[in-house]
Design a protein around this motif. Structure first.
Motif, mmCIF file in Angstrom:
data_model
loop_
_atom_site.group_PDB
_atom_site.id
_atom_site.type_symbol
_atom_site.label_atom_id
_atom_site.label_comp_id
_atom_site.label_asym_id
_atom_site.label_seq_id
_atom_site.Cartn_x
_atom_site.Cartn_y
_atom_site.Cartn_z
ATOM 1 N N ILE A 281 0.848 -1.193 0.000
ATOM 2 C CA ILE A 281 0.000 0.000 0.000
ATOM 3 C C ILE A 281 0.882 1.240 0.000
ATOM 4 N N CYS B 157 0.862 5.310 0.560
ATOM 5 C CA CYS B 157 0.146 6.473 1.106
ATOM 6 C C CYS B 157 0.879 7.736 0.662
ATOM 7 N N GLU C 33 -3.101 4.106 8.747
ATOM 8 C CA GLU C 33 -1.839 3.371 8.578
ATOM 9 C C GLU C 33 -1.666 2.315 9.666
ATOM 10 N N ARG D 101 -4.071 0.752 11.176
ATOM 11 C CA ARG D 101 -5.004 -0.338 10.899
ATOM 12 C C ARG D 101 -4.492 -1.222 9.767
ATOM 13 N N MET D 102 -3.884 -0.631 8.763
ATOM 14 C CA MET D 102 -3.324 -1.407 7.655
ATOM 15 C C MET D 102 -2.200 -2.316 8.136
ATOM 16 N N GLU D 103 -1.384 -1.815 9.030
ATOM 17 C CA GLU D 103 -0.304 -2.637 9.573
ATOM 18 C C GLU D 103 -0.861 -3.819 10.361
ATOM 19 N N ALA E 296 -0.382 -5.498 6.095
ATOM 20 C CA ALA E 296 -0.003 -4.836 4.850
ATOM 21 C C ALA E 296 1.329 -4.125 5.017
ATOM 22 N N ILE F 146 3.307 -0.835 4.157
ATOM 23 C CA ILE F 146 2.919 0.538 3.842
ATOM 24 C C ILE F 146 4.149 1.344 3.473
ATOM 25 N N TYR G 118 -2.917 -0.860 -3.637
ATOM 26 C CA TYR G 118 -3.772 0.268 -3.283
ATOM 27 C C TYR G 118 -2.904 1.518 -3.142
ATOM 28 N N TYR H 61 -3.434 5.228 -1.483
ATOM 29 C CA TYR H 61 -4.240 6.182 -0.719
ATOM 30 C C TYR H 61 -3.616 7.568 -0.881
ATOM 31 N N VAL I 53 -11.638 1.387 4.688
ATOM 32 C CA VAL I 53 -10.939 0.205 4.168
ATOM 33 C C VAL I 53 -11.915 -0.704 3.424
ATOM 34 N N SER J 93 -11.998 -1.618 -0.799
ATOM 35 C CA SER J 93 -11.792 -2.976 -1.303
ATOM 36 C C SER J 93 -13.006 -3.543 -2.032
#
Length: 321
Positions: A14, A16, A29, A31-33, A37, A39, A54, A56, A122, A126
């Motif tokens: 991902i 950003c 960020e 939450r993605m970790e 994911a 980042i 993705y 962002y 999120v 998706s």
């Protein structure tokens, strides 16, 4: 409307793109970790974007039409996040007019409470939904308004001792408030006396006009406080102060009027031949001067009596000593 969510078998890459950190970007960020994911954070688009699934993009004013065209040409899943409803509508119009197929855009408020909507963002990113825009600002405002209203109208917990302290404080303010305007009135009286001593009658008159309303206010405030003060037998001292201040104003005002009248009277007395109107004016001024002298004698005597007054118990004790 049916929404289909894609599942990625491998760890997501991902990107950003943001120029500054915000509450929402940090929450997203983190939450993605948690999802596992990887980042990458850049202030601008890198040269190679092949590895990213993705992208962002946190909107910045430097991002123009060419920037979004380049993004759309990448055929990646692009989510543009804004913090302003006007910008959200602007991006919405741009996406629809340019037929950007790979864009989705979200509008949130950049507050600590916005982190609660990370899951929705999120999920929206998706899905294969044809919907391009998601405005979460309307979802945030009612809750924040309710919290604000709750914090504004929520009173502190009042115990018995706090209620007693509050009541005593209110009574104390009511019983002593008259001292404030009385002090202001005394200050203006002092300034008027100083101006009169320096031969500045205009300035003295100005100070007296400013102080008069405070004398009246102190009398009104004392009228409210007097019943309770009488119960404790402590009315003599404040009443003496108020009466002395009133007499001081009357004395000073009379001095100014008498001074001006005397100047006019001496001018007429020195005139040899007077008209009937001038003779009548002279007679009136002489009568007024008698009244002014009586007022000065009365007010000065009252001030003297008030300032030299001795409380009887104290007087007896001083004699015994």
């Amino acid at each position: 409307m049916y929404l289909v969510t894609e599942e990625q078998p491998n760890a997501l890459e991902i990107l950003c793109v943001r120029t500054k950190r915000t509450f929402f970007s940090d929450a997203l960020e983190q939450r993605m970790e948690q999802f596992g994911a990887t980042i990458t954070i850049n202030k601008e688009l890198p040269d190679s974007l092949a590895a990213f699934t993705y992208i962002y993009v946190f909107y910045d004013t430097q991002m123009g039409r060419s920037f979004f065209k380049r993004l759309n040409a990448l055929r990646k899943k692009i989510i543009v996040i804004s913090y302003d409803s006007a910008i959200f509508e602007k991006i919405n119009a741009l996406v629809r007019s340019e037929h950007y197929e790979h864009f989705k855009f979200v509008n949130v408020e950049d507050t600590e409470g916005a982190s609660e909507y990370v899951e929705k963002v999120v999920w929206f990113a998706s899905t294969r939904s044809k919907e391009k825009g998601l405005n979460l600002e309307k979802s945030l405002k009612p809750k924040q308004a309710a919290e604000t209203q709750k914090s504004v109208f929520q009173l502190p917990h009042m115990t018995k001792s706090r209620w007693i302290g509050l009541i005593i404080g209110i009574i104390f303010i009511i019983e002593t408030f008259f001292v404030v305007p009385l002090g202001v009135a005394g200050y203006y009286l002092y300034r008027a006396g100083t101006a009169l001593e320096n031969q500045k009658p205009v300035a003295a008159q100005k100070f007296l006009r400013r102080g008069r309303p405070f004398v009246q206010l102190s009398e009104q405030a004392y009228a409210v406080a007097r019943p309770l003060l009488s119960f404790f037998f402590i009315t003599l001292l404040p009443e003496n102060f108020i009466q002395t201040t009133k007499n001081g104003y009357e004395f000073t005002e009379t001095v100014l009027i008498a001074k001006d009248t005397a100047r006019q009277l001496f001018t007429l007395l020195l005139k040899v031949q007077k008209t009937p109107e001038e003779e009548a004016a002279t007679s009136t001024m002489l009568s007024n001067m008698r009244t002014y002298v009586e007022t000065l004698y009365r007010t000065s005597g009252s001030i003297k009596d008030t300032l030299t007054f001795e409380i009887e118990p104290l007087k007896k004790n001083s004699r015994s000593i």
